[in-house]
Motif scaffolding. Structure first.
Motif, short mmCIF file in Angstrom:
data_model
loop_
_atom_site.label_atom_id
_atom_site.label_comp_id
_atom_site.label_asym_id
_atom_site.label_seq_id
_atom_site.Cartn_x
_atom_site.Cartn_y
_atom_site.Cartn_z
N ALA A 150 45.00 39.30 28.73
CA ALA A 150 46.03 40.02 27.99
C ALA A 150 45.49 40.46 26.63
O ALA A 150 45.73 41.59 26.21
CB ALA A 150 47.26 39.14 27.84
N ARG A 151 44.78 39.56 25.98
CA ARG A 151 44.23 39.90 24.66
C ARG A 151 43.23 41.04 24.78
O ARG A 151 43.24 41.99 24.00
CB ARG A 151 43.58 38.66 24.03
CG ARG A 151 43.05 38.91 22.63
CD ARG A 151 42.64 37.63 21.92
NE ARG A 151 43.83 36.98 21.37
CZ ARG A 151 44.26 35.78 21.70
NH1 ARG A 151 43.60 35.06 22.57
NH2 ARG A 151 45.35 35.29 21.17
N ALA A 152 42.37 40.98 25.79
CA ALA A 152 41.34 42.01 25.98
C ALA A 152 41.96 43.37 26.30
O ALA A 152 41.36 44.41 26.00
CB ALA A 152 40.39 41.59 27.10
N SER A 153 43.16 43.37 26.88
CA SER A 153 43.79 44.65 27.22
C SER A 153 44.62 45.22 26.07
O SER A 153 45.25 46.27 26.21
CB SER A 153 44.65 44.50 28.47
OG SER A 153 45.74 43.63 28.20
N GLY A 154 44.65 44.50 24.94
CA GLY A 154 45.34 45.03 23.76
C GLY A 154 46.82 44.69 23.66
O GLY A 154 47.52 45.24 22.83
N GLY B 57 51.68 33.41 23.06
CA GLY B 57 51.74 34.01 24.39
C GLY B 57 51.88 35.51 24.23
O GLY B 57 51.87 36.03 23.10
N ILE B 58 52.05 36.22 25.33
CA ILE B 58 52.26 37.66 25.28
C ILE B 58 53.65 37.91 24.70
O ILE B 58 54.64 37.45 25.26
CB ILE B 58 52.15 38.28 26.68
CG1 ILE B 58 50.77 38.01 27.29
CG2 ILE B 58 52.43 39.78 26.63
CD1 ILE B 58 50.69 38.32 28.77
#
Length: 173
Positions: free
Chosen positions: A1-5, A11-12
């Protein structure tokens, strides 16, 4: 999730529609953070799934509004290393005006704690002695007012039982 911005804190991060800041991307369950809260149990995930299904299908909420997730009231009861544990809601006071009641029974290896706000139960932790868990869950879930003496809710049948002149009506027939 972090890598996808995606926006991440613990959490998200999602809003009341369980949507992220990225259009068309939603999150639910243990990976999402809603209003600063991450839930680590399955019941909130089911509640979130129901809301997200309504959001994605466009189903109207009961009042004709859009479906919104308002957060979940957590209640967990389990056994840890042979010790009964029950928790619900907040584990610590959040405001200076919150009332805290703690009962520690060292010889019985029991700890009980209530967090109350404006006369209502907002959290509890019971370790060792969980006898009051069912009645506390009802007070917590319904938002009912706590008894004038909160020990009555924590120790049912004990407070005032030996008080002289305590007349309780058992039958009015």
């Amino acid at each position: 999730a972090r890598a996808s911005g995606l926006p991440i804190n613990k959490g998200i991060i999602v809003n009341d529609a369980l949507a992220t800041e990225v259009p068309g991307v939603y999150a639910l369950g243990e990976c999402c953070e809603h209003r600063g809260q991450i839930y680590g149990v399955v019941a909130p995930a089911w509640e979130q799934a129901a809301v997200l299904a309504d959001v994605l299908t466009g189903s109207p909420a009961p009042a004709g509004q859009q479906a919104r997730y308002q957060g979940s009231k957590l209640y967990v009861r389990l056994k840890v290393a042979g010790v009964d544990v029950a928790t619900m809601g907040s584990m610590d006071p959040e405001f200076e005006t919150d009332d805290v009641l703690e009962v520690v029974e060292q010889r019985r290896s029991s700890y009980r704690k209530l967090i109350m706000r404006d006369g209502k139960l907002v959290g509890a932790m019971l370790v060792g002695n969980t006898a009051a868990a069912a009645s506390l869950v009802q007070l917590f879930d319904r938002g009912d007012a706590m008894p004038a003496d909160p020990l009555e809710a924590l120790c049912p049948g004990m407070v005032g039982a030996a008080a002289a002149g305590d007349e309780r009506v058992v039958c009015n027939c």
